[in-house]
Scaffold this motif. Structure first.
Motif, PDB file in Angstrom:
ATOM      1  N   GLU A  76       0.590  -1.118  -0.069  1.00 15.62           N
ATOM      2  CA  GLU A  76       0.043   0.051   0.290  1.00 15.62           C
ATOM      3  C   GLU A  76       0.984   1.411  -0.092  1.00 15.62           C
ATOM      4  O   GLU A  76       2.000   1.280   0.655  1.00 15.62           O
ATOM      5  CB  GLU A  76      -0.932   0.158   1.291  1.00 15.62           C
ATOM      6  N   ILE A  77       0.486   2.194  -0.572  1.00 18.21           N
ATOM      7  CA  ILE A  77       1.305   3.538  -0.785  1.00 18.21           C
ATOM      8  C   ILE A  77       1.358   4.164   0.504  1.00 18.21           C
ATOM      9  O   ILE A  77       2.323   4.711   0.798  1.00 18.21           O
ATOM     10  CB  ILE A  77       0.401   4.777  -1.535  1.00 18.21           C
ATOM     11  N   ILE A 104      10.231   2.683  -6.543  1.00 15.44           N
ATOM     12  CA  ILE A 104       9.131   3.996  -6.139  1.00 15.44           C
ATOM     13  C   ILE A 104      10.231   5.010  -5.494  1.00 15.44           C
ATOM     14  O   ILE A 104      10.798   4.801  -4.783  1.00 15.44           O
ATOM     15  CB  ILE A 104       8.135   3.478  -5.236  1.00 15.44           C
ATOM     16  N   ASP A 108       7.001   9.926  -6.812  1.00 14.73           N
ATOM     17  CA  ASP A 108       6.278   9.017  -7.150  1.00 14.73           C
ATOM     18  C   ASP A 108       4.973   9.288  -6.234  1.00 14.73           C
ATOM     19  O   ASP A 108       3.729   9.225  -6.430  1.00 14.73           O
ATOM     20  CB  ASP A 108       6.359   7.557  -7.525  1.00 14.73           C
ATOM     21  N   ILE A 109       5.446   9.067  -4.908  1.00 15.77           N
ATOM     22  CA  ILE A 109       4.406   9.066  -3.656  1.00 15.77           C
ATOM     23  C   ILE A 109       3.715  10.400  -3.963  1.00 15.77           C
ATOM     24  O   ILE A 109       2.448  10.189  -3.756  1.00 15.77           O
ATOM     25  CB  ILE A 109       5.291   8.768  -2.496  1.00 15.77           C
ATOM     26  N   LYS A 111       3.369  12.483  -6.039  1.00 12.40           N
ATOM     27  CA  LYS A 111       2.117  12.479  -7.458  1.00 12.40           C
ATOM     28  C   LYS A 111       1.032  11.664  -7.164  1.00 12.40           C
ATOM     29  O   LYS A 111      -0.254  12.138  -7.386  1.00 12.40           O
ATOM     30  CB  LYS A 111       2.979  12.023  -8.619  1.00 12.40           C
ATOM     31  N   HIS A 112       1.147  10.498  -6.679  1.00  7.70           N
ATOM     32  CA  HIS A 112      -0.049   9.667  -6.347  1.00  7.70           C
ATOM     33  C   HIS A 112      -1.193  10.303  -5.308  1.00  7.70           C
ATOM     34  O   HIS A 112      -2.375  10.399  -5.281  1.00  7.70           O
ATOM     35  CB  HIS A 112       0.491   8.221  -5.601  1.00  7.70           C
ATOM     36  N   VAL A 113      -0.223  11.115  -4.374  1.00  7.51           N
ATOM     37  CA  VAL A 113      -1.204  11.497  -3.233  1.00  7.51           C
ATOM     38  C   VAL A 113      -2.042  12.880  -3.682  1.00  7.51           C
ATOM     39  O   VAL A 113      -3.165  13.053  -3.460  1.00  7.51           O
ATOM     40  CB  VAL A 113      -0.435  12.139  -1.950  1.00  7.51           C
ATOM     41  N   ASN A 115      -2.663  13.468  -7.030  1.00  6.46           N
ATOM     42  CA  ASN A 115      -3.734  12.781  -7.860  1.00  6.46           C
ATOM     43  C   ASN A 115      -4.976  12.202  -7.145  1.00  6.46           C
ATOM     44  O   ASN A 115      -5.921  12.469  -7.661  1.00  6.46           O
ATOM     45  CB  ASN A 115      -3.135  11.843  -8.716  1.00  6.46           C
ATOM     46  N   SER A 116      -4.802  11.429  -6.069  1.00  6.94           N
ATOM     47  CA  SER A 116      -5.830  11.139  -5.229  1.00  6.94           C
ATOM     48  C   SER A 116      -6.736  12.077  -4.505  1.00  6.94           C
ATOM     49  O   SER A 116      -8.002  12.055  -4.531  1.00  6.94           O
ATOM     50  CB  SER A 116      -5.418  10.179  -4.016  1.00  6.94           C
TER      51      SER A 116
END
Length: 130
Positions: A76-77, A104, A108-109, A111-113, A115-116
């Motif tokens: 999990e992220i 990772i 990357d983390i 960007k994911h946060v 985007n979420s």
């Protein structure tokens, strides 16, 4: 794409790859492609520059971070963020079936946060308008 460097390469060669690919770290692998360490800009700054070593004479194996922390593709992220924070690291190799499948970065983390959060905001806006 996963960028790697061999254990016998010089720090200078690793720095050339970092610069060419605009990276902050390289995965260090043995002859069979197995993960054995990570070489980072931080390793260079702390273990070469500050120690007065020569990057053309020092091998990656002399300064890399060995026994790196790694994750699997189903990690999990949130756990990745926790690992990076607790271990003060910025890169996590991804291992699946004893093979390196990715890496990772803290970028990357982030960007994911972002985007979420953007997705949640858009969903809430759509809900409010509907």
């Amino acid at each position: 794409m996963i960028y790697t460097i061999c254990i016998t390469c010089t720090v200078y060669e690793a720095l050339e790859v970092l610069e060419e690919k605009n990276l902050g770290a390289l995965v260090v692998v043995d002859e069979s492609g197995k993960l054995i360490g990570i070489f980072t800009e931080r390793d260079y700054a702390r273990k070469v520059v500050l120690k007065g070593r020569s990057s053309k004479e020092t091998h990656v194996s002399d300064i890399m971070t060995d026994d790196p922390v790694f994750v699997s593709p189903d990690t999990e992220i949130e756990y990745c963020m926790q690992l990076m924070t607790n271990k003060f690291i910025r890169h996590l190799p991804v291992i699946e079936n004893n093979e390196l499948t990715g890496i990772i970065s803290i970028g990357d983390i982030v960007k994911h946060v972002i985007n979420s959060k953007d997705f949640i905001i858009q969903h809430l806006e759509h809900y409010i308008v509907s």
